[in-house]
Structure formats: C-alpha cells, structure tokens
Design a protein around this motif. Structure first.
Motif, PDB file in Angstrom:
ATOM      1  N   ALA A 104       0.831  -1.207   0.000  1.00  0.00           N
ATOM      2  CA  ALA A 104       0.000   0.000   0.000  1.00  0.00           C
ATOM      3  C   ALA A 104       0.859   1.248   0.000  1.00  0.00           C
ATOM      4  CB  ALA A 104      -0.925  -0.011   1.214  1.00  0.00           C
ATOM      5  N   GLN A 105       1.932   1.231   0.776  1.00  0.00           N
ATOM      6  CA  GLN A 105       2.831   2.380   0.830  1.00  0.00           C
ATOM      7  C   GLN A 105       3.494   2.616  -0.526  1.00  0.00           C
ATOM      8  OE1 GLN A 105       6.432   1.996   3.266  1.00  0.00           O
ATOM      9  NE2 GLN A 105       6.114   4.095   3.976  1.00  0.00           N
ATOM     10  N   ALA A 106       3.953   1.536  -1.152  1.00  0.00           N
ATOM     11  CA  ALA A 106       4.620   1.655  -2.449  1.00  0.00           C
ATOM     12  C   ALA A 106       3.679   2.208  -3.511  1.00  0.00           C
ATOM     13  CB  ALA A 106       5.164   0.294  -2.875  1.00  0.00           C
ATOM     14  N   LEU A 107       2.429   1.749  -3.515  1.00  0.00           N
ATOM     15  CA  LEU A 107       1.463   2.218  -4.519  1.00  0.00           C
ATOM     16  C   LEU A 107       1.131   3.694  -4.304  1.00  0.00           C
ATOM     17  CD1 LEU A 107      -1.108  -0.710  -4.864  1.00  0.00           C
ATOM     18  CD2 LEU A 107       0.830  -0.152  -6.313  1.00  0.00           C
ATOM     19  N   ALA A 108       0.878   4.088  -3.071  1.00  0.00           N
ATOM     20  CA  ALA A 108       0.537   5.485  -2.780  1.00  0.00           C
ATOM     21  C   ALA A 108       1.704   6.410  -3.104  1.00  0.00           C
ATOM     22  CB  ALA A 108       0.138   5.630  -1.309  1.00  0.00           C
ATOM     23  N   ARG A 109       2.921   5.979  -2.773  1.00  0.00           N
ATOM     24  CA  ARG A 109       4.109   6.796  -3.062  1.00  0.00           C
ATOM     25  C   ARG A 109       4.276   6.962  -4.573  1.00  0.00           C
ATOM     26  NH1 ARG A 109       8.879   4.006  -0.618  1.00  0.00           N
ATOM     27  NH2 ARG A 109       8.118   4.983   1.298  1.00  0.00           N
ATOM     28  N   GLU A 117      -4.187  12.318  -9.999  1.00  0.00           N
ATOM     29  CA  GLU A 117      -5.109  13.308  -9.420  1.00  0.00           C
ATOM     30  C   GLU A 117      -5.889  12.761  -8.235  1.00  0.00           C
ATOM     31  OE1 GLU A 117      -7.582  14.748 -12.550  1.00  0.00           O
ATOM     32  OE2 GLU A 117      -5.901  15.338 -13.830  1.00  0.00           O
ATOM     33  N   THR A 118      -6.457  11.563  -8.388  1.00  0.00           N
ATOM     34  CA  THR A 118      -7.250  10.968  -7.303  1.00  0.00           C
ATOM     35  C   THR A 118      -6.782   9.541  -7.069  1.00  0.00           C
ATOM     36  OG1 THR A 118      -8.963  10.360  -8.926  1.00  0.00           O
ATOM     37  CG2 THR A 118      -9.312  12.383  -7.644  1.00  0.00           C
ATOM     38  N   PHE A 119      -6.758   9.154  -5.786  1.00  0.00           N
ATOM     39  CA  PHE A 119      -6.276   7.827  -5.416  1.00  0.00           C
ATOM     40  C   PHE A 119      -7.191   7.267  -4.339  1.00  0.00           C
ATOM     41  CE2 PHE A 119      -3.506   4.938  -2.954  1.00  0.00           C
ATOM     42  CZ  PHE A 119      -3.039   4.131  -3.985  1.00  0.00           C
ATOM     43  N   ALA A 120      -7.523   5.989  -4.450  1.00  0.00           N
ATOM     44  CA  ALA A 120      -8.403   5.348  -3.468  1.00  0.00           C
ATOM     45  C   ALA A 120      -7.816   4.020  -3.023  1.00  0.00           C
ATOM     46  CB  ALA A 120      -9.798   5.132  -4.059  1.00  0.00           C
ATOM     47  N   LEU A 121      -8.042   3.688  -1.777  1.00  0.00           N
ATOM     48  CA  LEU A 121      -7.607   2.414  -1.205  1.00  0.00           C
ATOM     49  C   LEU A 121      -8.819   1.653  -0.715  1.00  0.00           C
ATOM     50  CD1 LEU A 121      -5.527   0.412   0.097  1.00  0.00           C
ATOM     51  CD2 LEU A 121      -5.637   1.863   2.151  1.00  0.00           C
ATOM     52  N   VAL A 122      -8.945   0.390  -1.109  1.00  0.00           N
ATOM     53  CA  VAL A 122     -10.005  -0.474  -0.602  1.00  0.00           C
ATOM     54  C   VAL A 122      -9.468  -1.181   0.635  1.00  0.00           C
ATOM     55  CG1 VAL A 122     -11.549  -2.409  -1.071  1.00  0.00           C
ATOM     56  CG2 VAL A 122     -10.965  -0.804  -2.912  1.00  0.00           C
ATOM     57  N   SER A 123     -10.011  -0.853   1.791  1.00  0.00           N
ATOM     58  CA  SER A 123      -9.559  -1.421   3.056  1.00  0.00           C
ATOM     59  C   SER A 123     -10.659  -2.309   3.626  1.00  0.00           C
ATOM     60  CB  SER A 123      -9.196  -0.278   4.017  1.00  0.00           C
ATOM     61  OG  SER A 123      -8.704  -0.763   5.235  1.00  0.00           O
ATOM     62  N   GLY A 124     -11.044  -2.093   4.870  1.00  0.00           N
ATOM     63  CA  GLY A 124     -12.107  -2.902   5.458  1.00  0.00           C
ATOM     64  C   GLY A 124     -12.605  -2.279   6.749  1.00  0.00           C
ATOM     65  N   ILE A 125     -13.892  -2.441   7.025  1.00  0.00           N
ATOM     66  CA  ILE A 125     -14.456  -1.908   8.272  1.00  0.00           C
ATOM     67  C   ILE A 125     -13.737  -2.530   9.468  1.00  0.00           C
ATOM     68  CG2 ILE A 125     -16.460  -2.182   9.778  1.00  0.00           C
ATOM     69  CD1 ILE A 125     -18.252  -1.299   7.619  1.00  0.00           C
ATOM     70  N   GLY A 126     -13.394  -1.684  10.414  1.00  0.00           N
ATOM     71  CA  GLY A 126     -12.708  -2.167  11.609  1.00  0.00           C
ATOM     72  C   GLY A 126     -11.198  -2.123  11.519  1.00  0.00           C
ATOM     73  N   ALA A 127     -10.654  -1.678  10.377  1.00  0.00           N
ATOM     74  CA  ALA A 127      -9.200  -1.605  10.224  1.00  0.00           C
ATOM     75  C   ALA A 127      -8.601  -0.801  11.377  1.00  0.00           C
ATOM     76  CB  ALA A 127      -8.854  -0.957   8.891  1.00  0.00           C
ATOM     77  N   ASP A 128      -7.594  -1.389  12.032  1.00  0.00           N
ATOM     78  CA  ASP A 128      -7.030  -0.752  13.227  1.00  0.00           C
ATOM     79  C   ASP A 128      -5.574  -1.169  13.368  1.00  0.00           C
ATOM     80  OD1 ASP A 128      -6.325   0.193  15.694  1.00  0.00           O
ATOM     81  OD2 ASP A 128      -7.854  -0.901  16.807  1.00  0.00           O
ATOM     82  N   LYS A 139      -4.399  -4.027   7.828  1.00  0.00           N
ATOM     83  CA  LYS A 139      -5.287  -3.123   7.093  1.00  0.00           C
ATOM     84  C   LYS A 139      -5.174  -1.695   7.643  1.00  0.00           C
ATOM     85  CE  LYS A 139      -7.556  -5.584   3.979  1.00  0.00           C
ATOM     86  NZ  LYS A 139      -7.630  -5.216   2.548  1.00  0.00           N
ATOM     87  N   GLY A 140      -5.136  -1.575   8.968  1.00  0.00           N
ATOM     88  CA  GLY A 140      -5.006  -0.265   9.583  1.00  0.00           C
ATOM     89  C   GLY A 140      -3.668   0.382   9.274  1.00  0.00           C
ATOM     90  N   LEU A 141      -2.596  -0.403   9.326  1.00  0.00           N
ATOM     91  CA  LEU A 141      -1.272   0.110   9.009  1.00  0.00           C
ATOM     92  C   LEU A 141      -1.185   0.516   7.544  1.00  0.00           C
ATOM     93  CD1 LEU A 141       0.878  -2.479  11.006  1.00  0.00           C
ATOM     94  CD2 LEU A 141       0.648  -0.034  11.505  1.00  0.00           C
ATOM     95  N   GLY A 142      -1.879  -0.228   6.689  1.00  0.00           N
ATOM     96  CA  GLY A 142      -1.905   0.099   5.263  1.00  0.00           C
ATOM     97  C   GLY A 142      -2.594   1.427   5.001  1.00  0.00           C
ATOM     98  N   GLU A 143      -3.662   1.691   5.770  1.00  0.00           N
ATOM     99  CA  GLU A 143      -4.338   2.985   5.650  1.00  0.00           C
ATOM    100  C   GLU A 143      -3.406   4.115   6.068  1.00  0.00           C
ATOM    101  OE1 GLU A 143      -8.950   1.531   6.590  1.00  0.00           O
ATOM    102  OE2 GLU A 143      -8.003   3.105   7.782  1.00  0.00           O
ATOM    103  N   ASP A 144      -2.695   3.924   7.190  1.00  0.00           N
ATOM    104  CA  ASP A 144      -1.774   4.949   7.677  1.00  0.00           C
ATOM    105  C   ASP A 144      -0.680   5.215   6.648  1.00  0.00           C
ATOM    106  OD1 ASP A 144      -3.236   5.135   9.992  1.00  0.00           O
ATOM    107  OD2 ASP A 144      -1.815   3.995  11.224  1.00  0.00           O
ATOM    108  N   ALA A 145      -0.144   4.146   6.076  1.00  0.00           N
ATOM    109  CA  ALA A 145       0.931   4.277   5.094  1.00  0.00           C
ATOM    110  C   ALA A 145       0.438   4.999   3.848  1.00  0.00           C
ATOM    111  CB  ALA A 145       1.480   2.902   4.729  1.00  0.00           C
TER     112      ALA A 145
END
Length: 335
Positions: A104-109, A117-128, A139-145
């Motif tokens: 996730a970090q590599a893709l966002a970077r 212009e726009t970027f979206a990540l498919v994560s999951g409810i409860g990611a922590d 999943k939570g760490l991926g969101e942070d990254a």
C-alpha cells in the motif's frame, strides 16, 4: 487497433483489477467511458476482462508490489488509481505486511510521484493498526501508510463483500449442499452489514471521479445488518435447503481452523478448500463489521455518495441457484 474514442478518454489504473473486487471496479470505470489499465502480477489471467469494454478500452499490464519500477510503469499517464489488492491468508511472499502495508505504501508513493489526481484504497471496516489480529492490524497500518504518502487519498472500508464470485455466501451454499450440519464459528453472533460488490465498485469509481471528499474514510455497508447465523439462514432460504446450524464458541473454532489449515499445508493444498478455515478468519468474527453511527451521521457511506445499496435477499438468489437440489430448474415451494 484501439478505438480513437477511448484513446482520448481519461485513464485509470486498477491494481488488483482481476480479483473479486477489482474486476467489478474495472466494470464500473468502463461504464463511465474511461480507459482502464489493469495492473496485476499475471496479466495473462486478466484477459477475461477484455469483453467488458470496447476495443482498446481495457489493458492488462504486469505489476508487482515488490518492484517499484513495475508500479511506476503501470501508473504512467494515469489520472486516477485505486489499490484493490489484498490477501485473505498468508502464503509465501504474499504476507499481510507485504501486501497490505508495504504494498500500500509503495502504490501510494508511486501515485504521488506520477502526479495522479485521485487515489483510493479499498480497506475494510474495523481496520485498526493497534488490533491484536494480524489481518486487521495490517489493514489499519496500510491505511496509515497510504495517507502518509498520498494525504488526499480516499479510504473505502467495506463490510463483508458479496456477489457472484464471493467466498462468503457461496461458501455457505456449498456447505449446505454437502453437510447436514453447518458450523457457525465464534457462536455465529458476529454482526455483519454485507455490501454488494457492484455498490462497492460504484463507490470506488465515484472516489476516482472526485465525487467523494478527499482525505476521508468511507464506511460501506448494505441495507441489512445481520448476524453470521442470519446470513447462513439467508443462504438456506435462497437454496431451499434445511440444515442444522450449530454455533461453536471461539475455542473449538480456533481448533478447527488450526487443524484444517495444517491439513491443507501438509497435503500441499489437496485438503478441500471448502473445509479449510484460517485463524485469521476466526479473528475477524470477534469484531462487528457494521457502519458506525459517526459515518452515518457524517454521510461517509454509500448513500452519502449517492449510491442506493442493494439488499442481500435481492441479489444472492441469482447466483446461489446452483446450490439448489436441481439448480435453476427447481420449482419454489409456495410459502
């Protein structure tokens, strides 16, 4: 030869575009008239997507999360990108850390470097990131990254995703066909809010089109909140079968998961996948996968994106029909 119309249209790159969720995102983007680049590890396995679009509208390219150069190539010229990669169980190099966090970090970077212009990540409810569950934490760490590298990214957190190729309702359907008793792990009390994969795909397309608030987390669930037991009962109704549903506490659930996972490993995958359960899957049942009151109040939902979520009972009979005793030819008994 590519259609000149599509040559001039906007380009979106979908990482993980051949997967269960990714393929529906591709379809949603195609319906908007955009060109779609499907970035996957094995492009030859993504050719089935070609008929979804017009000539030249969909292109499959090779990309590996461990190789930055391949990611950069997949993003070249793209105005939008979505990360729909993910693994449910760790196998070899495909670990939760490698895919959900480092990937996730590599893709966002790379998306930021490519001026997407726009970027979206498919994560999951409860990611922590602080969860005791390795899967949920990743999943939570991926969101942070993702947010660290691409601050304006839209995060999509779906509940259990269902649709024709799902591994949820289809699994119950298959079990009901072969077993007289269906075990419900973790007591069958976990609360879910199943979201139709087509609705999730529309949400991803809306995010890429700039119709979602940037730097915002959206929680996506369908109109039905149900327990695991009620989900199994919905499958039995759709398949017109009667089976005994038995709730198992966490301890025996983990025991079964450990036993079946070990059996799958020592038999090199020959142990029936239908009967194989991982500890990570049991872990997920310790959390309620439902849209929060805060997300509802703030409009960070499907309806907030102008999408009317579709109900479980309206969708699953169309693809669970094959689990009826005589398939689609079985007549429905009147109530």
């Amino acid at each position: 030869m590519a259609d000149a119309t599509f040559e001039r249209s906007r380009l979106a790159t979908v990482f993980g575009g051949s997967g269960f969720v990714g393929r529906h995102i591709v379809r949603a983007l195609v319906r908007r008239g955009w060109r779609v680049r499907v970035a996957v590890r094995r492009p030859e396995l993504a050719f089935f997507l070609q008929p979804i679009g017009g000539v030249g509208q969909i292109e499959a390219v090779q990309a590996n999360l461990r190789y930055p150069a391949s990611i950069a190539a997949a993003l070249e010229g793209a105005e939008m990108a979505v990360n729909a990669t993910g693994v449910k169980a760790e196998t070899g190099a495909q670990t939760f850390r490698a895919v959900h966090v480092d990937g996730a970090q590599a893709l966002a970077r790379a998306a930021r470097a490519a001026d997407v212009e726009t970027f979206a990540l498919v994560s999951g409810i409860g990611a922590d990131p602080n969860s005791w569950s390795p899967y949920v934490a990743s999943k939570g760490l991926g969101e942070d990254a993702t947010r660290a590298e691409f601050p304006a990214a839209t995060i999509l957190r779906p509940s259990v995703v269902f649709g024709p190729e799902d591994d949820f309702f289809n699994r119950f359907g298959a079990l009901a066909r072969f077993l007289p008793v269906i075990p419900l792990f973790a007591g069958g009390k976990a609360r879910l809010q199943p979201v139709y994969v087509g609705d999730l795909a529309q949400a991803a397309a809306a995010a890429l089109a700039g119709e979602a608030k940037p730097a915002t987390v959206y929680e996506l669930g369908g109109p039905d909140v149900m327990t695991l037991r009620e989900a199994a009962e919905a499958v039995l109704r759709a398949t017109d079968r009667h089976r005994l549903l038995v709730g198992l506490p966490f301890a025996p659930s983990y025991m079964i998961a450990s036993t079946t996972s070990f059996a799958a490993k020592v038999t090199l995958g020959r142990f029936p996948k239908l009967l194989t359960t991982s500890r990570d899957q049991i872990d997920l049942l310790a959390f309620d996968a439902v849209v929060s009151n805060e997300a509802e109040a703030e409009g960070r939902t499907l309806t907030g994106l102008g999408i009317r979520p579709q109900a479980v009972d309206a969708i699953i009979p169309s693809y669970l029909v094959r689990f009826r005793k005589t398939g689609q030819y079985e007549t429905q008994r009147s109530a």
